[in-house]
Design a protein around this motif. Structure first.
Motif, PDB file in Angstrom:
ATOM      1  N   TYR A 145      36.721  54.867  23.576  1.00 27.81           N
ATOM      2  CA  TYR A 145      36.896  55.000  24.932  1.00 27.81           C
ATOM      3  C   TYR A 145      37.440  56.409  25.411  1.00 27.81           C
ATOM      4  CZ  TYR A 145      39.637  53.974  29.302  1.00 27.81           C
ATOM      5  OH  TYR A 145      40.323  53.924  30.548  1.00 27.81           O
ATOM      6  N   GLU A 148      31.620  45.747  22.962  1.00 20.03           N
ATOM      7  CA  GLU A 148      32.638  45.175  23.937  1.00 20.03           C
ATOM      8  C   GLU A 148      33.792  44.965  23.553  1.00 20.03           C
ATOM      9  OE1 GLU A 148      33.663  41.668  27.183  1.00 20.03           O
ATOM     10  OE2 GLU A 148      31.864  41.665  26.051  1.00 20.03           O
ATOM     11  N   LYS A 166      35.549  48.694  22.482  1.00 19.36           N
ATOM     12  CA  LYS A 166      35.905  49.407  23.853  1.00 19.36           C
ATOM     13  C   LYS A 166      36.891  48.829  24.256  1.00 19.36           C
ATOM     14  CE  LYS A 166      33.945  51.382  28.122  1.00 19.36           C
ATOM     15  NZ  LYS A 166      33.036  51.165  29.158  1.00 19.36           N
ATOM     16  N   SER A 167      37.170  47.797  24.334  1.00 15.09           N
ATOM     17  CA  SER A 167      38.196  46.913  24.938  1.00 15.09           C
ATOM     18  C   SER A 167      39.437  47.255  24.207  1.00 15.09           C
ATOM     19  CB  SER A 167      38.001  45.361  25.148  1.00 15.09           C
ATOM     20  OG  SER A 167      36.934  45.170  26.111  1.00 15.09           O
ATOM     21  N   GLN A 211      42.990  49.518  24.845  1.00 12.61           N
ATOM     22  CA  GLN A 211      44.200  49.015  24.521  1.00 12.61           C
ATOM     23  C   GLN A 211      45.034  50.246  23.951  1.00 12.61           C
ATOM     24  OE1 GLN A 211      45.393  45.536  24.720  1.00 12.61           O
ATOM     25  NE2 GLN A 211      47.470  46.025  23.669  1.00 12.61           N
ATOM     26  N   LYS A 216      43.940  42.958  28.927  1.00 11.47           N
ATOM     27  CA  LYS A 216      43.198  42.386  29.896  1.00 11.47           C
ATOM     28  C   LYS A 216      43.284  40.677  29.810  1.00 11.47           C
ATOM     29  CE  LYS A 216      39.016  45.460  29.407  1.00 11.47           C
ATOM     30  NZ  LYS A 216      37.597  45.409  29.271  1.00 11.47           N
ATOM     31  N   TYR A 276      42.215  38.167  20.625  1.00  9.72           N
ATOM     32  CA  TYR A 276      41.063  38.458  21.321  1.00  9.72           C
ATOM     33  C   TYR A 276      39.768  38.964  20.555  1.00  9.72           C
ATOM     34  CZ  TYR A 276      37.849  41.708  23.567  1.00  9.72           C
ATOM     35  OH  TYR A 276      36.527  42.284  24.096  1.00  9.72           O
TER      36      TYR A 276
END
Length: 274
Positions: free
Chosen positions: A152, A174, A177-178, A182, A246, A255
């Motif tokens: 990211y 996904e 990247k998330s 963070q 998120k 998560y």
């Protein structure tokens, strides 16, 4: 006296990135010898670099890149002196190209000595210092390996992060990247409590102990209070225990497990402009 033609000036400009007038002057001085003109421009770059060696290069572009199979990644910052240069398209393009090269370089030193279209990366940076007129250097250099990586880059190229996951499963792209978002936003000091340095732990315990003593807490309960304080410290400052940005109702570890029950975060790298 030799008069340079437009196509030669354009060719030299495309090769070096130098300004049109500088290219004309170099060709005149070299009497039309293209390679000699390139050398003249490089020497000009060396002079500029020497003059600006003591300048601070706190602006720039931070770029993260991973290889095609998402198992190797690198982050570099290409530093300059002003935000104006940092936003220049050619400057960002150079930063991206160097980040790609960094994936297979073992260290910053190896990257600087790597071939860049016939010259070393270090020589290219000196050349561009002459072209742009600002100190240009590689600041941060980070590499990471893993079963699956995701990157990211924050808008404006000021912060970048790469996260390593334990497996390449459905949803891994996904998730990686998330979690990298963070890392970029929350700047954790370690993956989990086992990777926090003893020096950091001792310093935190010392600070908290002094505060508790000042608050008048009895000595016999301070150790128990400190255990709770350190658990909170790990939750705030280690990646897998942090609240997921998120969805604050779950940790980063939770998560990732929601994507795949066996999936784990195995590492991360982060770089930012000072």
């Amino acid at each position: 006296m030799y008069t340079p033609v437009a196509k030669d000036v354009a060719k030299l400009r495309n090769t070096t990135g130098a300004g049109m007038m500088d290219c004309k002057k170099a060709l005149v001085e070299a009497e039309g010898d293209f390679e000699k003109a390139i050398e003249i421009l490089r020497k000009q770059g060396q002079k500029v670099a020497a003059k600006r060696a003591d300048r601070e290069s706190t602006e720039g572009a931070v770029i993260a890149r991973v290889n095609e199979d998402n198992t190797l990644g690198a982050i570099i910052s290409l530093n300059c002196e002003t935000d104006f240069v940092a936003k220049n398209e050619a400057f960002v393009e150079l930063a991206n190209e160097l980040a790609e090269m960094a994936i297979t370089a073992a260290s910053k030193e190896e990257l600087l000595t790597a071939d860049f279209h016939g010259i070393t990366v270090a020589e290219k940076l000196v050349e561009q210092t002459g072209v742009i007129g600002e100190k240009i250097e590689i600041g941060s250099f980070e590499r990471i390996e893993g079963a699956f990586l995701g990157a990211y880059i924050h808008a404006g190229n000021k912060i970048a992060a790469i996260t390593a996951l334990s497996a390449n499963v459905e949803g891994a792209a996904e998730a990686a990247k998330s979690v990298s978002m963070q890392v970029a936003a929350m700047n954790p000091i370690a993956l989990d409590e086992t990777q926090v340095s003893q020096e950091t732990i001792d310093k935190e315990l010392e600070i908290e102990r002094e505060l508790l003593i000042k608050e008048g807490k009895p000595e016999n309960i301070i150790d128990n209070i400190l255990k709770g304080k350190m658990q909170r410290f790990y939750k705030d400052h280690t990646l897998v225990h942090q609240a997921f940005i998120k969805d604050g109702s779950m940790s980063v570890a939770a998560y990732v497990k929601s994507i795949n029950a066996d999936l784990k975060v195995t590492g991360f790298k982060r770089a930012a402009l000072a």
